[in-house]
Motif scaffolding. Sequence first.
Motif, PDB file in Angstrom:
ATOM      1  N   ASP A   1       5.063  -3.388 -11.553  1.00  0.00           N
ATOM      2  CA  ASP A   1       3.952  -2.839 -12.330  1.00  0.00           C
ATOM      3  C   ASP A   1       3.739  -1.425 -11.993  1.00  0.00           C
ATOM      4  OD1 ASP A   1       3.274  -5.726 -12.608  1.00  0.00           O
ATOM      5  OD2 ASP A   1       1.960  -5.737 -10.654  1.00  0.00           O
ATOM      6  N   MET A   2       4.270  -0.877 -11.032  1.00  0.00           N
ATOM      7  CA  MET A   2       4.360   0.631 -10.834  1.00  0.00           C
ATOM      8  C   MET A   2       5.410   1.338 -11.403  1.00  0.00           C
ATOM      9  SD  MET A   2       1.643   1.069  -8.716  1.00  0.00           S
ATOM     10  CE  MET A   2       1.829   2.481  -8.052  1.00  0.00           C
ATOM     11  N   ALA A   3       6.010   0.691 -12.460  1.00  0.00           N
ATOM     12  CA  ALA A   3       7.265   1.360 -13.010  1.00  0.00           C
ATOM     13  C   ALA A   3       8.158   2.132 -12.105  1.00  0.00           C
ATOM     14  CB  ALA A   3       6.939   2.192 -14.156  1.00  0.00           C
ATOM     15  N   GLY A   4       8.145   1.370 -10.813  1.00  0.00           N
ATOM     16  CA  GLY A   4       9.274   1.984 -10.229  1.00  0.00           C
ATOM     17  C   GLY A   4      10.690   1.295 -10.078  1.00  0.00           C
ATOM     18  N   ASP A   5      11.341   1.321  -9.019  1.00  0.00           N
ATOM     19  CA  ASP A   5      12.671   0.741  -8.896  1.00  0.00           C
ATOM     20  C   ASP A   5      12.961   0.231  -7.556  1.00  0.00           C
ATOM     21  OD1 ASP A   5      15.027  -0.192  -9.882  1.00  0.00           O
ATOM     22  OD2 ASP A   5      16.007   1.825  -9.982  1.00  0.00           O
TER      23      ASP A   5
ATOM     24  N   PRO B   1       9.280   4.857  -6.249  1.00  0.00           N
ATOM     25  CA  PRO B   1       8.075   4.974  -7.392  1.00  0.00           C
ATOM     26  C   PRO B   1       8.490   5.447  -8.719  1.00  0.00           C
ATOM     27  CG  PRO B   1       8.055   6.795  -5.980  1.00  0.00           C
ATOM     28  CD  PRO B   1       8.812   6.095  -5.363  1.00  0.00           C
ATOM     29  N   SER B   2       7.602   5.681  -9.629  1.00  0.00           N
ATOM     30  CA  SER B   2       8.142   5.727 -10.973  1.00  0.00           C
ATOM     31  C   SER B   2       8.534   7.152 -10.854  1.00  0.00           C
ATOM     32  CB  SER B   2       6.639   5.524 -11.854  1.00  0.00           C
ATOM     33  OG  SER B   2       5.912   6.652 -11.448  1.00  0.00           O
ATOM     34  N   GLY B   3       9.334   7.630 -11.942  1.00  0.00           N
ATOM     35  CA  GLY B   3       9.860   8.867 -11.947  1.00  0.00           C
ATOM     36  C   GLY B   3      11.309   9.028 -11.161  1.00  0.00           C
TER      37      GLY B   3
ATOM     38  N   GLN C   1       0.858  -1.142  -0.095  1.00  0.00           N
ATOM     39  CA  GLN C   1      -0.004   0.035  -0.016  1.00  0.00           C
ATOM     40  C   GLN C   1       0.871   1.218   0.182  1.00  0.00           C
ATOM     41  OE1 GLN C   1      -3.171   0.326  -0.573  1.00  0.00           O
ATOM     42  NE2 GLN C   1      -2.746   2.607  -0.565  1.00  0.00           N
ATOM     43  N   GLU C   2       1.859   1.184   0.644  1.00  0.00           N
ATOM     44  CA  GLU C   2       2.877   2.434   0.771  1.00  0.00           C
ATOM     45  C   GLU C   2       3.376   2.535  -0.686  1.00  0.00           C
ATOM     46  OE1 GLU C   2       3.377   4.612   3.064  1.00  0.00           O
ATOM     47  OE2 GLU C   2       1.876   3.779   4.383  1.00  0.00           O
ATOM     48  N   ILE C   3       3.742   1.707  -1.342  1.00  0.00           N
ATOM     49  CA  ILE C   3       4.349   1.709  -2.761  1.00  0.00           C
ATOM     50  C   ILE C   3       3.278   2.171  -3.698  1.00  0.00           C
ATOM     51  CG2 ILE C   3       5.139   0.316  -4.722  1.00  0.00           C
ATOM     52  CD1 ILE C   3       6.426  -1.634  -2.585  1.00  0.00           C
ATOM     53  N   ARG C   4       2.066   1.656  -3.396  1.00  0.00           N
ATOM     54  CA  ARG C   4       1.056   2.253  -4.447  1.00  0.00           C
ATOM     55  C   ARG C   4       0.741   3.860  -3.939  1.00  0.00           C
ATOM     56  NH1 ARG C   4      -1.580  -2.597  -2.677  1.00  0.00           N
ATOM     57  NH2 ARG C   4      -1.469  -4.163  -4.424  1.00  0.00           N
ATOM     58  N   SER C   5       1.023   4.102  -2.896  1.00  0.00           N
ATOM     59  CA  SER C   5       0.795   5.723  -2.550  1.00  0.00           C
ATOM     60  C   SER C   5       2.088   6.329  -3.012  1.00  0.00           C
ATOM     61  CB  SER C   5       0.695   5.724  -0.926  1.00  0.00           C
ATOM     62  OG  SER C   5      -0.277   4.997  -0.474  1.00  0.00           O
ATOM     63  N   ARG C   6       2.868   5.809  -3.703  1.00  0.00           N
ATOM     64  CA  ARG C   6       4.058   6.468  -4.420  1.00  0.00           C
ATOM     65  C   ARG C   6       5.006   6.909  -3.385  1.00  0.00           C
ATOM     66  NH1 ARG C   6       4.578   7.302  -9.232  1.00  0.00           N
ATOM     67  NH2 ARG C   6       5.455   9.511  -9.021  1.00  0.00           N
ATOM     68  N   ASN C   7       5.047   6.421  -2.140  1.00  0.00           N
ATOM     69  CA  ASN C   7       6.136   6.788  -1.099  1.00  0.00           C
ATOM     70  C   ASN C   7       7.359   6.017  -1.408  1.00  0.00           C
ATOM     71  OD1 ASN C   7       4.701   8.633   0.290  1.00  0.00           O
ATOM     72  ND2 ASN C   7       3.461   6.990   1.221  1.00  0.00           N
ATOM     73  N   ILE C   8       8.561   6.586  -0.817  1.00  0.00           N
ATOM     74  CA  ILE C   8       9.837   6.096  -1.010  1.00  0.00           C
ATOM     75  C   ILE C   8       9.891   5.200   0.088  1.00  0.00           C
ATOM     76  CG2 ILE C   8      12.172   6.410  -1.045  1.00  0.00           C
ATOM     77  CD1 ILE C   8      11.483   8.996  -2.372  1.00  0.00           C
ATOM     78  N   LEU C   9      10.491   3.861   0.012  1.00  0.00           N
ATOM     79  CA  LEU C   9      10.440   2.937   1.438  1.00  0.00           C
ATOM     80  C   LEU C   9      11.843   2.475   1.444  1.00  0.00           C
ATOM     81  CD1 LEU C   9       7.304   0.810   0.828  1.00  0.00           C
ATOM     82  CD2 LEU C   9       7.451   2.477   2.341  1.00  0.00           C
ATOM     83  N   LEU C  10      12.176   2.413   2.678  1.00  0.00           N
ATOM     84  CA  LEU C  10      13.374   1.944   3.164  1.00  0.00           C
ATOM     85  C   LEU C  10      12.909   0.635   3.988  1.00  0.00           C
ATOM     86  CD1 LEU C  10      16.426   2.068   3.018  1.00  0.00           C
ATOM     87  CD2 LEU C  10      16.313   3.646   5.158  1.00  0.00           C
ATOM     88  N   VAL C  11      13.279  -0.733   3.578  1.00  0.00           N
ATOM     89  CA  VAL C  11      12.917  -1.846   4.008  1.00  0.00           C
ATOM     90  C   VAL C  11      13.772  -2.502   4.680  1.00  0.00           C
ATOM     91  CG1 VAL C  11      11.234  -3.783   3.749  1.00  0.00           C
ATOM     92  CG2 VAL C  11      10.964  -2.015   2.253  1.00  0.00           C
ATOM     93  N   ASP C  12      13.424  -2.528   6.197  1.00  0.00           N
ATOM     94  CA  ASP C  12      14.630  -3.532   6.938  1.00  0.00           C
ATOM     95  C   ASP C  12      14.294  -5.025   6.534  1.00  0.00           C
ATOM     96  OD1 ASP C  12      16.313  -4.784   8.492  1.00  0.00           O
ATOM     97  OD2 ASP C  12      15.552  -3.747  10.542  1.00  0.00           O
ATOM     98  N   ILE C  13      14.866  -5.786   6.132  1.00  0.00           N
ATOM     99  CA  ILE C  13      14.619  -7.174   5.821  1.00  0.00           C
ATOM    100  C   ILE C  13      15.357  -8.193   6.764  1.00  0.00           C
ATOM    101  CG2 ILE C  13      13.997  -6.877   3.336  1.00  0.00           C
ATOM    102  CD1 ILE C  13      16.889  -8.162   2.720  1.00  0.00           C
TER     103      ILE C  13
END
Length: 119
Positions: free
Chosen positions: A87-91, A104-106, A52-64
């Motif tokens: 799917d969201m054309a992000g990276d 996100p994309s862009g 949901q955060e990805i769909r909201s176009r936020n930048i995420l720093l995920v601790d795995i």
Amino acid sequence: MVKFLERLMGRPATDEYVEVDLGQFEDEPERPRAYLRVAELTSLDVLPEIKQEIRSRNILLVDIAPMKRDKASLDRAIGELRKIVEDMAGDIAGVGDDLVVVVPSGIRIDREKVVGGRD
């Protein structure tokens, strides 16, 4: 000097100061387009919130790090993150051993180090 200023300005010079409220000149703070959010991938159950955060176009720093003991679940989670980012054309890219950055994309992630990466 005071007489000179009076003539230059066309009015008498005063030594008084006037308070000016600078707040009247400030614009309303604009709402940010995206946030840098920090997430912790503790189990597959938190994936919907991260997505949901990805769909909201936020930048995420995920601790795995919390999922590193369960290799199969970690691979599945990373695969799902890659799919939604695609799917969201992000990276998406790993940073060190325990972090993943999702944008996100862009925005693109430069995989070369700015400092310390060249000998």
